[in-house]
Design an enzyme around this catalytic site. Structure first.
Site: not given
Ligand code: IPM
Ligand code: MG
Length: 381
Positions: A167, A216, A248, A272, A276
């Site tokens: 990032y 990884k 993975d 990240d 999710d």
């Molecule tokens: C999160 C989001 C952010 C990230 C985006 C919006 C830049 O997906 O907070 O997980 O990737 O960190």
């Molecule tokens: Mg995210």
């Protein structure tokens, strides 16, 4: 009190009248999309906390992301950074818009809404991102996993490094020998790894004393260093069981056997993606809160989900992740554990009573909108 002349103060949005003392200064970033609606509900719940426990919160609205582009021409201003630094904690909704239709995405990447979020994380040194993923018994029906897996439940915390890695590495797009070429770099130094690893071990000591470090290391140098430094840190925590897992494999284990995880420690990009995935197995990404912390008590609290522009302004969004983020704020930045427990218990009660926003709706439950969900939770405090 905030120093006078700290910038152009916007009027506090959510303050109730008649407060004579200001015990805590909370920065509030409504942001974009569903952000303002869900933050409103979290502030409703915080106001109920104030009423019940006699605290006083002073809210200051801060601009970030698309809202800041519209008002100031850039996604993050020095003013927002200065105002945030003057607060005890910051509560955020979400930022960003529809990349296909929003004019924000005609701007160069460094001036888009997401750049504001990355910028504030870096400016406030918020390197430790805590993302708890817990399967509420009441939400088992919304869990997409096989019943024998969801029946066991799970309770994990993803500790994501937030200010390093891909990032924040150098990046460029160029034409090399007539071929369009893009480069992103993934760098970690041992200090960055050590400080986030310590956070993971510290929090594991308060939980089930297990850290699974995800990397990884079969491919990446940065992961091999990650592993070494994590092993070094583990020596100071003999009670904590450390294991390592390739990313993975972890993606697979999260849907096959999520109950095995206590604390997952991982770098920025892996965190990240995995967070999710972890959120979705809790039933909905609308349930996952997060805290982004620096070396002090200060933190930025936000739901892990995005700004969902497709349902913005329609009273459809689930405010629970933001309300649970406010509970994390009470716990980690304000040391109000009893109040945080009360907010979490109120969320659970409302779920037990069968109220659901559309994203977690299942048979026999009562559909509620964003505002009603916030009211129900506030009333149960
Ligand atoms: C999160 C989001 C952010 C990230 C985006 C919006 C830049 O997906 O907070 O997980 O990737 O960190
Ligand atoms: Mg995210």
């Amino acid at each position: 009190m905030r120093p006078a002349g700290a910038g152009r103060l916007l009027p506090p949005l959510f303050c109730k009248k008649g407060r004579h003392r200001m015990d805590y200064k909370i920065g509030v970033i409504p942001g974009d999309g569903i952000g303002p609606e869900i933050v409103n509900e979290a502030c409703k719940v915080l106001d109920a906390v104030c009423g019940k426990y006699g605290h006083h919160f002073e809210y200051t609205k801060l601009l970030l992301g698309g809202a800041s582009i519209d008002a100031c021409g850039e996604p993050l201003t020095e003013e927002t950074i200065a105002l945030a630094k003057g607060c005890d904690a910051v509560l955020m909704g979400s930022i960003g818009g529809d990349a296909k239709t929003s004019p924000w995405y005609q701007l160069p990447p460094s001036r888009r809404p997401e750049a504001g979020l990355l910028g504030i994380r870096k400016a406030l040194n918020l390197f430790a991102n805590l993302r708890p993923a817990y399967l509420y018994e009441e939400l088992r029906a919304a869990c997409p996993l096989r019943e024998d897996i969801s029946a066991v439940g799970f309770d994990m915390l993803i500790m994501r490094e937030l200010t390093g890695g891909l990032y924040f590495g150098e990046r460029r797009t160029e034409v090399k020998d007539g071929v369009r070429t893009a480069t992103d770099t993934l760098t970690y130094n041992e200090d960055e790894i050590r400080r986030i690893a310590k956070r993971a071990f510290d929090i594991a000591m308060k939980r089930r004393k297990k850290v699974c470090s995800v990397d990884k290391a079969n491919v990446l140098d940065s992961s091999r260093l990650w592993r070494q430094v994590t092993e070094e840190v583990a020596k100071d925590y003999p009670e904590v069981e450390l294991s390592h897992m390739y990313v993975d494999n972890c993606a697979m284990q999260l849907v096959m056997n999520p109950a095995q995880f206590d604390v997952i420690l991982t770098e920025n990009m892996f965190g990240d993606i995995l967070s999710d995935e972890a959120s979705m197995v809790t039933g909905s990404i609308g349930m996952l809160s997060s805290a982004s912390l620096n070396e002090t008590k200060f933190g930025l609290y936000e739901p892990s989900h995005g700004s969902a522009p497709d349902i913005a302004g329609q009273d459809k969004a689930n405010p629970i992740a933001t309300i649970l983020s406010a509970a994390m704020m009470l716990r980690y930045s304000l040391d109000l554990d009893r109040e945080a427990d009360a907010v979490e218990a109120a969320v659970r009660r409302v779920l037990k009573e069968g109220y659901r926003t559309a994203d977690i709706l299942s048979e026999g439950c009562t559909l509620t909108g964003t505002a009603q969900m916030g009211t129900l939770i506030a009333e149960r405090l």
